[in-house]
Design a protein around this motif. Structure first.
Motif: not given
Lengths: 138, 572
Positions: A91-92, A96, A137, B12-13, B251-252, B255-256, B264, B266-268, B270-272, B275
């Motif tokens: 479950x999600x 992030x 990456x 989704x929970x 919040x993202x 957090x970053x 570490x 790069x993936x964050x 890309x996601x940011x 979105x």
């Protein structure tokens, strides 16, 4: 809750953990069922996760997932993957905001039956420090 | 059973907040019949009843009239769940907001701010436009009440709406009215109000406001407001920058910048980007994000000294995300904005630190980043507000000064003595730093300025493509004014016309031979380029009265082509 670095192959649906989805492979068909290999990780380790059916489309990289009653075992292509299985649930629970490491990768370890207890598996060798399916990456 | 409050995605929970609201409602539903007493409840009971009321009002419209006055908990619904709320619940939310304003419910201004933050910049979806127009309706409908009870929330709305205006024209009425009728209140926003307004001069209503701001401050009927520099001097409070960052984005980003190690990240990223910056229209968000990082996110020392990704590196990445030149220029302006008016008494070194560290830390491997930023800073000093250039020179000098004094860097030599820096940039920055220091900003009190006869063409200067020759040209032009004394006000004077011919001859031959110079050595190429630019500027300042045979466009394309042929990607 178990950390990914502490999981070992077993024929039991008893893994409860939380991780972040880093990358997803292509969706394939396996006996008419959709399936897809992914890289997931927590702050201790990474592992390959196998999505089944509608799970394949429900999750995106960056999603934080809670796995209840999951299983870490051989899949049909003879490698170790984590999955929810028929009795488990993925479950999600967020997005992030979770740190992770990509090494060690628990699917890139050669596991062999424990000579003292054939029900258990133990680490024999590290095949690769990182996932060879999903390279880091840079 | 599916939730009546939010729409969940497959797999989704359950949402913890939603569950606790629903459970509180189910538990207390029977007691929610008015009138009910609020006395003799402990904190947790009180909190439960608050949650039950919230759930009831949103999901059971018949409950609407129950004790709205006590609904402070509702802000958390907006912050945490707004994106997922069922449409009919959103409608109820706006209704509650109006009701809460009517009864001056505790914390209604917090609710308004939370809703403002849910409007996504550059998002043209029906739902987003709906929220925008509903909120402007609320602000206009409750104008007098808000002015009396919570005037500051109006400035929050102004800030948010000004940033959204380019896309949502219905907001104009509100913004113009507040600026025209309540300018004293608007001044509370501080210098970023100027930054926002200048991005809107293409809207006729704002062009006239801009004009009055520059030329006729008395139009705003605030006696003590006599010059725009008074706004420059007020640092904008960090809460305004939050208004254009949704809580999830905040919040993202936090957090970053607090948990993710450099290397570490790069993936964050890309996601940011996927979105929040996925579509081209959302690119303008970069401006707000950079402002947020510079002014609203100041990491503590233990983070600064750790291996967590620093703010300057994130901003470097955001700059690379810019696809349109005018957005890139606005992002750079956002990055340097506090430099221009820096005053140690009111400003914070943390607001100017990222731009500086980005320039310094890019030198070893990404010198083009250092070049383009420094070039932009010099351009802005000379062109942002030519009438008040001295204020800006003072601000930038103070910025460099405080960065050294506060130990952000040991010495500016790292920047200006490096062999990697283009010599002409080095020269210009040294010149800027050695310009006569203005002793006190008091010299800039209104009235000491020369009366301006034309509208300063600020947006044009800033909107220019950064790092291109137009930039270079205008920057050099102003520099020449300093170097060569006052600009020559050329009338139809024949000796000068003759001189022009000679100049142009040599300009043409310089341009023709540019490729040769570049190929012989980088140094020579740059020298030749520098000379061409100087000559061109001298000539172009007289171009109105003479026949000028090379246009700016022709010249810049020739230069860019020559550099490209020799394997140099120039600036861009």
């Amino acid at each position: 809750m178990v950390s990914l670095k502490d999981i070992a192959p077993a024929a039991q649906n008893n893994i409860n953990t939380r991780f972040i989805l880093l990358d997803k492979g292509r969706i394939m068909l396996e006996s008419q069922q959709k399936t897809c290999i992914a890289l997931v990780a927590d702050e201790t380790a990474s592992v390959h996760f196998q999505f089944w059916g509608e799970e394949c489309e429900a999750f995106e990289p960056g999603d934080i997932i809670r796995l209840t009653n999951g299983i870490f075992s051989y899949n049909r292509s003879n490698s170790f993957v984590l999955r929810a299985g028929k009795r488990g649930k993925a479950e999600k629970v967020g997005e992030f905001t979770m740190v992770f490491v990509e090494t060690p990768n628990m699917s890139e370890i050669r596991w062999v039956p424990d000579p003292n207890n054939s029900k258990n598996y133990v680490k024999e060798a590290v095949l690769s420090s990182h996932s060879r399916l999903f390279p880091p990456m840079v | 059973m599916g939730s009546r409050l939010i729409v969940g995605a497959p797999h989704e929970a359950d949402n913890l907040l939603e569950t606790s609201l629903r459970e509180a409602f189910e538990l207390l539903e029977s007691q929610l019949n008015p009138p009910f007493s609020l006395k003799c409840r402990n904190e947790s009971e009180y909190f439960d009843i608050n949650k039950a009321i919230i759930y009831g009002i949103l999901c059971e419209p018949r409950m609407g009239n129950v004790h709205i006055k006590h609904l402070h908990g509702i802000v958390m619904i907006v912050d945490e769940l707004y994106e997922k709320l069922v449409d009919s619940v959103r409608v109820q939310l706006i209704w509650i907001t109006l009701e809460m304003i009517d009864v001056s419910a505790i914390g209604f201004q917090g609710l308004l701010v939370a809703l403002l933050r849910q409007i996504v910049g550059g998002d043209f979806s029906d739902k987003n436009l709906w929220l925008c127009s509903e909120l402007v309706r609320v602000f206009l409908a409750k104008w007098d009440c808000l002015l009396e009870e919570e005037p500051l929330v109006l400035t929050s709305a102004l800030y948010a709406f000004l940033r959204l205006l380019a896309h949502h024209c219905r907001l104009i009425d509100f913004c113009v009215r507040l600026l025209r009728e309540q300018f004293r209140l608007c001044m509370m926003i501080g210098r970023d109000l100027v930054r926002l307004l200048q991005e809107l001069v293409h809207v006729p209503e704002f062009r006239s406001i801009w004009k009055d701001l520059m030329l006729s401050p008395s139009e705003f009927k605030v006696p003590e407001f006599r010059d725009i520099s008074q706004l420059y001097r007020v640092r904008t409070s960090s809460r305004y920058f939050l208004l254009r960052i949704t809580p999830v984005m905040e919040s993202q980003l936090r957090f970053l910048l607090s948990d993710v190690k450099f290397g570490n990240h790069r993936r964050y990223q890309v996601w940011f980007a996927k979105k929040f910056l996925g579509i081209a229209e959302k690119e303008t968000l970069l401006i707000d994000i950079v402002r947020f990082i510079c002014c609203s996110h100041h990491p503590p020392n233990e983070i600064i000294l750790s291996d967590i990704i620093p703010r300057w590196a994130v901003i470097g990445w955001l700059l690379k995300c810019c696809r349109k030149n005018y957005v890139e220029a606005s992002v750079k302006l956002a990055l340097f904005y506090d430099w221009l008016f820096f005053d140690e008494k009111v400003d914070n070194v943390m607001n100017i630190e990222p731009a500086f560290l980005l320039m310094v830390n890019s030198m070893s491997r990404y010198i083009e980043m250092t070049h383009t930023l420094l070039d932009f800073l010099l351009l802005v000093v000379n062109n942002y507000d030519t009438e008040r250039r001295e204020i800006i020179v003072h601000g930038v000098q103070s910025s460099f000064d405080v960065l050294v004094r506060r130990g952000v860097i040991q010495s500016l030599d790292v920047l200006i003595s490096s062999d990697k820096l283009f010599p002409f940039l080095k020269e210009r920055i040294v010149k800027l730093l050695s310009e006569r220091k203005v002793t006190s900003l008091e010299n800039f009190q209104a009235g000491s300025f020369r009366g301006s006869t034309s509208l300063p063409d600020l947006p044009a200067a800033v909107g220019m493509e950064p790092g291109t020759f137009q930039h270079e040209m205008s920057a050099s032009a102003s520099q020449n004014d300093v170097e060569l004394g006052p600009p020559t006000n050329v009338t139809s004077c024949s000796p000068l016309a003759e001189n022009d011919d000679i100049h142009e001859q040599s300009l043409e031959s310089l341009v023709q031979n540019l490729g040769k110079h570049i190929r012989s050595s980088k140094q020579m190429g740059v020298q030749a380029l520098d000379k061409i630019l100087h000559l061109y500027v001298n000539l172009s300042s007289k171009a109105e009265t003479t026949n000028f045979s090379i246009s700016l466009d022709q010249l810049s394309s020739i230069i860019a082509k020559e550099f490209r042929y020799s394997g140099n990607q120039l600036f861009d």
